[in-house]
Design a protein around this motif. Sequence first.
Motif, PDB file in Angstrom:
ATOM      1  N   HIS A  26       7.352  -6.298   7.679  1.00 39.79           N
ATOM      2  CA  HIS A  26       8.755  -5.946   7.915  1.00 39.79           C
ATOM      3  C   HIS A  26       9.644  -6.661   6.902  1.00 39.79           C
ATOM      4  N   ASN A  27      10.721  -5.991   6.478  1.00 39.76           N
ATOM      5  CA  ASN A  27      11.765  -6.642   5.683  1.00 39.76           C
ATOM      6  C   ASN A  27      13.110  -6.029   6.051  1.00 39.76           C
ATOM      7  N   TYR A  31       9.857  -1.205   6.587  1.00 38.28           N
ATOM      8  CA  TYR A  31       8.558  -1.841   6.807  1.00 38.28           C
ATOM      9  C   TYR A  31       7.465  -1.083   6.065  1.00 38.28           C
ATOM     10  N   ALA A  32       6.390  -1.782   5.763  1.00 43.64           N
ATOM     11  CA  ALA A  32       5.212  -1.193   5.139  1.00 43.64           C
ATOM     12  C   ALA A  32       4.097  -1.191   6.174  1.00 43.64           C
ATOM     13  N   TYR A  39      -0.632   0.729   1.650  1.00 44.65           N
ATOM     14  CA  TYR A  39       0.493   0.624   2.577  1.00 44.65           C
ATOM     15  C   TYR A  39       1.472   1.763   2.306  1.00 44.65           C
ATOM     16  N   TYR A  41       5.383   2.864   2.817  1.00 48.66           N
ATOM     17  CA  TYR A  41       6.672   2.241   3.097  1.00 48.66           C
ATOM     18  C   TYR A  41       7.563   3.185   3.893  1.00 48.66           C
ATOM     19  N   HIS A  42       8.267   2.636   4.876  1.00 49.99           N
ATOM     20  CA  HIS A  42       9.225   3.373   5.695  1.00 49.99           C
ATOM     21  C   HIS A  42      10.586   2.708   5.527  1.00 49.99           C
ATOM     22  N   TYR A  43      11.590   3.489   5.111  1.00 52.83           N
ATOM     23  CA  TYR A  43      12.948   2.984   4.925  1.00 52.83           C
ATOM     24  C   TYR A  43      13.766   3.248   6.174  1.00 52.83           C
ATOM     25  N   THR A  55      14.404   6.640  10.296  1.00 50.33           N
ATOM     26  CA  THR A  55      13.420   6.000   9.426  1.00 50.33           C
ATOM     27  C   THR A  55      12.797   7.083   8.560  1.00 50.33           C
ATOM     28  N   LYS A  57       9.938   8.036   5.720  1.00 48.12           N
ATOM     29  CA  LYS A  57       8.636   7.642   5.179  1.00 48.12           C
ATOM     30  C   LYS A  57       8.598   7.958   3.688  1.00 48.12           C
ATOM     31  N   ASP A  58       8.237   6.969   2.879  1.00 53.52           N
ATOM     32  CA  ASP A  58       8.085   7.153   1.443  1.00 53.52           C
ATOM     33  C   ASP A  58       6.776   7.884   1.184  1.00 53.52           C
TER      34      ASP A  58
END
Length: 65
Positions: A26-27, A31-32, A39, A41-43, A55, A57-58
């Motif tokens: 998480h950041n 999160y990744a 992994y 990544y989800h923004y 959210t 999804k990349d």
Amino acid sequence: MNSSRYSKFGYVGGIEYNNGAIDIIHNSEGYALKNGTTYVYHYNLIDHLGNVRATIKDSSRCRTA
């Protein structure tokens, strides 16, 4: 007790562990999530109060014309 039916989860900072391996990171931007050996990544899109509204999804497989 059959230990193969249970998972051991741990949390340190923004990192979640599943049976000793990193599962989610998480950041502040999202999160990744582990997907096999990589992994994804989800923004997080947040509102003015800091609540997550969506959210995204990349996906590196997406192509635009």
